[in-house]
Design a protein around this motif. Structure first.
Motif, short mmCIF file in Angstrom:
data_model
loop_
_atom_site.label_atom_id
_atom_site.label_comp_id
_atom_site.label_asym_id
_atom_site.label_seq_id
_atom_site.Cartn_x
_atom_site.Cartn_y
_atom_site.Cartn_z
N CYS A 95 4.65 4.46 5.62
CA CYS A 95 4.68 3.67 4.38
C CYS A 95 3.36 2.96 4.15
CB CYS A 95 5.82 2.67 4.40
SG CYS A 95 7.45 3.42 4.23
N ALA A 96 2.82 2.37 5.20
CA ALA A 96 1.54 1.66 5.07
C ALA A 96 0.42 2.63 4.69
CB ALA A 96 1.21 0.96 6.38
N ALA A 97 0.39 3.80 5.32
CA ALA A 97 -0.64 4.78 5.00
C ALA A 97 -0.48 5.31 3.57
CB ALA A 97 -0.59 5.94 6.00
N GLU A 115 -3.09 -5.92 -4.33
CA GLU A 115 -1.71 -6.21 -3.92
C GLU A 115 -1.23 -5.23 -2.86
OE1 GLU A 115 0.58 -6.24 -7.49
OE2 GLU A 115 -0.08 -8.26 -8.04
N ILE A 116 -1.57 -3.97 -3.01
CA ILE A 116 -1.16 -2.96 -2.05
C ILE A 116 -1.81 -3.22 -0.69
CG2 ILE A 116 -1.37 -0.51 -1.45
CD1 ILE A 116 -0.84 0.08 -4.44
N LEU A 117 -3.09 -3.49 -0.70
CA LEU A 117 -3.76 -3.76 0.57
C LEU A 117 -3.23 -5.03 1.23
CD1 LEU A 117 -7.49 -2.83 -0.12
CD2 LEU A 117 -5.77 -1.55 1.14
N THR A 118 -2.89 -6.02 0.43
CA THR A 118 -2.32 -7.24 0.98
C THR A 118 -0.97 -6.96 1.61
OG1 THR A 118 -3.47 -8.56 -0.68
CG2 THR A 118 -1.60 -9.59 0.42
N PHE A 119 -0.15 -6.19 0.94
CA PHE A 119 1.17 -5.86 1.47
C PHE A 119 1.07 -5.07 2.77
CE2 PHE A 119 4.98 -3.15 1.59
CZ PHE A 119 5.95 -4.14 1.69
N VAL A 120 0.19 -4.09 2.80
CA VAL A 120 0.00 -3.28 4.01
C VAL A 120 -0.51 -4.15 5.15
CG1 VAL A 120 -1.36 -1.41 5.03
CG2 VAL A 120 -0.33 -1.11 2.79
N GLY A 121 -1.46 -5.01 4.86
CA GLY A 121 -1.97 -5.91 5.89
C GLY A 121 -0.90 -6.84 6.41
N THR A 122 -0.03 -7.29 5.54
CA THR A 122 1.07 -8.15 5.96
C THR A 122 2.02 -7.42 6.88
OG1 THR A 122 0.90 -9.39 3.90
CG2 THR A 122 2.96 -9.60 5.13
N ILE A 123 2.34 -6.19 6.54
CA ILE A 123 3.23 -5.40 7.39
C ILE A 123 2.65 -5.26 8.79
CG2 ILE A 123 4.11 -3.07 7.81
CD1 ILE A 123 4.58 -2.80 4.85
N PHE A 124 1.39 -4.87 8.86
CA PHE A 124 0.77 -4.69 10.17
C PHE A 124 0.62 -6.02 10.90
CE2 PHE A 124 -1.09 -0.58 8.58
CZ PHE A 124 -0.36 0.21 9.43
N LYS A 128 13.52 2.69 17.64
CA LYS A 128 12.34 1.83 17.46
C LYS A 128 11.11 2.66 17.14
CE LYS A 128 13.68 -2.19 20.16
NZ LYS A 128 13.35 -3.06 21.30
N LYS A 129 10.98 3.79 17.84
CA LYS A 129 9.83 4.66 17.59
C LYS A 129 9.89 5.22 16.17
CE LYS A 129 7.25 8.58 19.28
NZ LYS A 129 7.15 9.67 20.22
N ARG A 130 11.07 5.61 15.75
CA ARG A 130 11.23 6.16 14.40
C ARG A 130 10.91 5.09 13.36
NH1 ARG A 130 13.11 10.41 11.67
NH2 ARG A 130 14.40 10.09 9.84
N GLN A 131 11.35 3.87 13.60
CA GLN A 131 11.07 2.78 12.68
C GLN A 131 9.57 2.51 12.59
OE1 GLN A 131 12.70 -0.98 13.84
NE2 GLN A 131 12.22 -1.97 11.90
N GLN A 132 8.89 2.52 13.73
CA GLN A 132 7.44 2.30 13.72
C GLN A 132 6.73 3.42 12.99
OE1 GLN A 132 6.60 1.90 17.88
NE2 GLN A 132 6.81 -0.34 17.84
N GLU A 133 7.18 4.66 13.19
CA GLU A 133 6.57 5.79 12.49
C GLU A 133 6.77 5.67 10.98
OE1 GLU A 133 8.32 9.21 14.28
OE2 GLU A 133 7.02 9.13 16.04
N LEU A 134 7.97 5.27 10.57
CA LEU A 134 8.24 5.09 9.15
C LEU A 134 7.38 3.97 8.57
CD1 LEU A 134 9.91 5.78 6.64
CD2 LEU A 134 11.60 4.12 7.44
N GLN A 135 7.25 2.89 9.32
CA GLN A 135 6.43 1.76 8.88
C GLN A 135 4.98 2.19 8.73
OE1 GLN A 135 6.66 -1.48 11.61
NE2 GLN A 135 5.68 -2.92 10.24
N THR A 180 -1.61 2.64 1.11
CA THR A 180 -3.07 2.54 1.11
C THR A 180 -3.69 3.69 0.34
OG1 THR A 180 -2.99 1.41 3.23
CG2 THR A 180 -5.10 2.36 2.59
N ALA A 181 -3.13 4.90 0.52
CA ALA A 181 -3.65 6.07 -0.20
C ALA A 181 -3.45 5.92 -1.71
CB ALA A 181 -2.96 7.33 0.30
N VAL A 182 -2.31 5.40 -2.10
CA VAL A 182 -2.06 5.17 -3.53
C VAL A 182 -3.04 4.13 -4.07
CG1 VAL A 182 -0.40 4.26 -5.20
CG2 VAL A 182 0.35 5.88 -3.48
N GLY A 183 -3.26 3.08 -3.31
CA GLY A 183 -4.22 2.06 -3.73
C GLY A 183 -5.61 2.63 -3.89
N ALA A 184 -6.02 3.47 -2.94
CA ALA A 184 -7.33 4.11 -3.04
C ALA A 184 -7.38 5.05 -4.24
CB ALA A 184 -7.64 4.87 -1.75
N GLY A 185 -6.28 5.72 -4.50
CA GLY A 185 -6.21 6.60 -5.67
C GLY A 185 -6.38 5.83 -6.97
#
Length: 69
Positions: free
Chosen positions: A17-19, A51-60, A7-14, A22-27
């Motif tokens: 991915c979100a970070a 779209e990227i920010l929406t997807f990241v927000g949805t994940i969180f 579970k911890k590994r899954q949260q770290e991966l999540q 977000t970095a790609v979107g900012a780029g």
């Protein structure tokens, strides 16, 4: 104990991915200012960033909702 580490590994991966997304979107947003014509953001850059920010927000948001129950 293995289940907790999974579970911890899954949260770290999540979170990674979100970070990353977000970095790609900012780029993309920054590239919209650098690429000619200067200072004008092309609509495709804004759409991609949104779209990227929406997807990241949805994940969180989904993750938070299920963890809070």
């Amino acid at each position: 104990m293995d289940n907790k580490s999974d579970k911890k590994r899954q949260q770290e991966l999540q979170l990674f991915c979100a970070a990353f997304m977000t970095a790609v979107g900012a780029g993309l947003l920054i590239a919209g200012f650098i690429v000619s014509p200067l200072g004008e953001i092309h609509s495709s850059v804004m759409i991609s960033f949104g779209e990227i920010l929406t997807f990241v927000g949805t994940i969180f948001g989904i993750d938070y909702r299920y963890k809070s129950k």
